[in-house]
Write a protein that holds these residues in place. Structure first.
Motif, PDB file in Angstrom:
ATOM      1  N   VAL A  37       0.842  -1.201   0.000  1.00 26.15           N
ATOM      2  CA  VAL A  37       0.000   0.000   0.000  1.00 26.15           C
ATOM      3  C   VAL A  37       0.877   1.251   0.000  1.00 26.15           C
ATOM      4  N   ALA A  38       1.927   1.258   0.815  1.00 24.27           N
ATOM      5  CA  ALA A  38       2.842   2.399   0.866  1.00 24.27           C
ATOM      6  C   ALA A  38       3.520   2.619  -0.485  1.00 24.27           C
ATOM      7  N   LYS A  39       3.914   1.527  -1.145  1.00 27.03           N
ATOM      8  CA  LYS A  39       4.543   1.632  -2.468  1.00 27.03           C
ATOM      9  C   LYS A  39       3.547   2.183  -3.489  1.00 27.03           C
ATOM     10  N   LEU A  40       2.308   1.728  -3.410  1.00 30.65           N
ATOM     11  CA  LEU A  40       1.271   2.210  -4.327  1.00 30.65           C
ATOM     12  C   LEU A  40       1.029   3.707  -4.128  1.00 30.65           C
ATOM     13  N   ILE A  41       1.001   4.152  -2.899  1.00 27.69           N
ATOM     14  CA  ILE A  41       0.801   5.569  -2.599  1.00 27.69           C
ATOM     15  C   ILE A  41       1.979   6.391  -3.153  1.00 27.69           C
ATOM     16  N   ALA A  42       3.195   5.894  -2.984  1.00 31.39           N
ATOM     17  CA  ALA A  42       4.372   6.599  -3.505  1.00 31.39           C
ATOM     18  C   ALA A  42       4.322   6.674  -5.031  1.00 31.39           C
ATOM     19  N   THR A  43       3.895   5.601  -5.665  1.00 28.95           N
ATOM     20  CA  THR A  43       3.775   5.584  -7.125  1.00 28.95           C
ATOM     21  C   THR A  43       2.700   6.569  -7.568  1.00 28.95           C
ATOM     22  N   ARG A  44       1.581   6.590  -6.866  1.00 30.28           N
ATOM     23  CA  ARG A  44       0.509   7.554  -7.169  1.00 30.28           C
ATOM     24  C   ARG A  44       1.031   8.982  -7.046  1.00 30.28           C
ATOM     25  N   ASP A  45       1.801   9.246  -6.011  1.00 29.09           N
ATOM     26  CA  ASP A  45       2.359  10.586  -5.817  1.00 29.09           C
ATOM     27  C   ASP A  45       3.321  10.968  -6.942  1.00 29.09           C
ATOM     28  N   ASP A  46       4.075   9.984  -7.439  1.00 25.48           N
ATOM     29  CA  ASP A  46       4.971  10.233  -8.581  1.00 25.48           C
ATOM     30  C   ASP A  46       4.149  10.639  -9.813  1.00 25.48           C
ATOM     31  N   ILE A  47       3.050   9.948 -10.046  1.00 24.60           N
ATOM     32  CA  ILE A  47       2.196  10.258 -11.196  1.00 24.60           C
ATOM     33  C   ILE A  47       1.572  11.639 -11.022  1.00 24.60           C
ATOM     34  N   LYS A  48       1.130  11.950  -9.822  1.00 28.24           N
ATOM     35  CA  LYS A  48       0.542  13.270  -9.573  1.00 28.24           C
ATOM     36  C   LYS A  48       1.560  14.383  -9.797  1.00 28.24           C
ATOM     37  N   ALA A  49       2.812  14.138  -9.455  1.00 28.60           N
ATOM     38  CA  ALA A  49       3.864  15.141  -9.682  1.00 28.60           C
ATOM     39  C   ALA A  49       4.078  15.350 -11.180  1.00 28.60           C
ATOM     40  N   ILE A  50       4.058  14.280 -11.949  1.00 27.82           N
ATOM     41  CA  ILE A  50       4.195  14.390 -13.402  1.00 27.82           C
ATOM     42  C   ILE A  50       2.994  15.124 -13.982  1.00 27.82           C
ATOM     43  N   ALA A  51       1.817  14.857 -13.449  1.00 26.70           N
ATOM     44  CA  ALA A  51       0.586  15.478 -13.961  1.00 26.70           C
ATOM     45  C   ALA A  51       0.610  16.999 -13.823  1.00 26.70           C
ATOM     46  N   LYS A  52       1.318  17.510 -12.832  1.00 26.89           N
ATOM     47  CA  LYS A  52       1.367  18.960 -12.614  1.00 26.89           C
ATOM     48  C   LYS A  52       1.900  19.711 -13.823  1.00 26.89           C
ATOM     49  N   SER A  53       2.796  19.086 -14.576  1.00 29.64           N
ATOM     50  CA  SER A  53       3.372  19.770 -15.732  1.00 29.64           C
ATOM     51  C   SER A  53       2.825  19.239 -17.061  1.00 29.64           C
ATOM     52  N   ALA A  54       1.840  18.356 -16.999  1.00 25.91           N
ATOM     53  CA  ALA A  54       1.254  17.789 -18.219  1.00 25.91           C
ATOM     54  C   ALA A  54       0.273  18.773 -18.849  1.00 25.91           C
ATOM     55  N   ASN A  55      -0.035  18.539 -20.139  1.00 27.94           N
ATOM     56  CA  ASN A  55      -1.046  19.379 -20.785  1.00 27.94           C
ATOM     57  C   ASN A  55      -2.425  19.055 -20.198  1.00 27.94           C
ATOM     58  N   GLU A  57      -5.282  17.924 -21.305  1.00 28.27           N
ATOM     59  CA  GLU A  57      -5.924  16.648 -21.638  1.00 28.27           C
ATOM     60  C   GLU A  57      -5.288  15.495 -20.869  1.00 28.27           C
ATOM     61  N   MET A  58      -3.967  15.501 -20.783  1.00 24.41           N
ATOM     62  CA  MET A  58      -3.273  14.458 -20.023  1.00 24.41           C
ATOM     63  C   MET A  58      -3.572  14.587 -18.529  1.00 24.41           C
ATOM     64  N   LYS A  59      -3.680  15.824 -18.035  1.00 28.00           N
ATOM     65  CA  LYS A  59      -4.025  16.028 -16.619  1.00 28.00           C
ATOM     66  C   LYS A  59      -5.367  15.390 -16.295  1.00 28.00           C
ATOM     67  N   GLU A  60      -6.347  15.568 -17.189  1.00 28.56           N
ATOM     68  CA  GLU A  60      -7.671  14.979 -16.978  1.00 28.56           C
ATOM     69  C   GLU A  60      -7.592  13.459 -16.928  1.00 28.56           C
ATOM     70  N   LEU A  61      -6.853  12.874 -17.843  1.00 25.82           N
ATOM     71  CA  LEU A  61      -6.707  11.415 -17.856  1.00 25.82           C
ATOM     72  C   LEU A  61      -6.008  10.919 -16.596  1.00 25.82           C
ATOM     73  N   LEU A  62      -4.967  11.623 -16.190  1.00 27.71           N
ATOM     74  CA  LEU A  62      -4.242  11.212 -14.993  1.00 27.71           C
ATOM     75  C   LEU A  62      -5.095  11.361 -13.745  1.00 27.71           C
ATOM     76  N   SER A  63      -5.925  12.375 -13.709  1.00 34.41           N
ATOM     77  CA  SER A  63      -6.848  12.549 -12.587  1.00 34.41           C
ATOM     78  C   SER A  63      -7.864  11.407 -12.556  1.00 34.41           C
ATOM     79  N   ALA A  64      -8.389  11.038 -13.721  1.00 37.79           N
ATOM     80  CA  ALA A  64      -9.371   9.948 -13.800  1.00 37.79           C
ATOM     81  C   ALA A  64      -8.758   8.608 -13.408  1.00 37.79           C
ATOM     82  N   LEU A  65      -7.438   8.497 -13.550  1.00 33.62           N
ATOM     83  CA  LEU A  65      -6.753   7.271 -13.165  1.00 33.62           C
ATOM     84  C   LEU A  65      -6.930   6.984 -11.672  1.00 33.62           C
ATOM     85  N   PHE A  66      -7.188   8.020 -10.895  1.00 32.97           N
ATOM     86  CA  PHE A  66      -7.351   7.858  -9.447  1.00 32.97           C
ATOM     87  C   PHE A  66      -8.816   7.899  -9.016  1.00 32.97           C
TER      88      PHE A  66
END
Length: 85
Positions: A37-55, A57-66
């Motif tokens: 669970v801790a690893k999954l949360i860290a991975t989710r946080d990595d994706i959220k950090a990438i999403a901050k600089s995404a365009n 459309e990609m931000k919307e998809l990354l948000s829907a991933l969660f």
């Protein structure tokens, strides 16, 4: 950031990036395994950090991933993996 650059960060050079890890982990996680669970949360946080600089459309998809809606998760995951594949 361009979609291609976002995909590169998400997928990783050896297809071992946070998007691949997250999709694999979320579909097989044992909720009682605290380390997983801790690893999954860290991975989710990595994706959220990438999403901050995404365009946008990609931000919307990354948000829907969660999303708690499994259909939203599946649709977003499929779209992201197709775009970044």
């Amino acid at each position: 950031m361009s979609e291609k650059a976002t995909c590169t960060l998400l997928v990783g050079p050896a297809e071992d990036g946070p998007l691949i890890q997250y999709v694999n982990e979320i579909t097989s996680i044992d909720p009682s395994d605290q380390a997983a669970v801790a690893k999954l949360i860290a991975t989710r946080d990595d994706i959220k950090a990438i999403a901050k600089s995404a365009n946008s459309e990609m931000k919307e998809l990354l948000s829907a991933l969660f999303s708690e809606d499994i259909n939203d998760f599946k649709a977003a995951g499929t779209d992201l993996l197709t775009r970044c594949g």
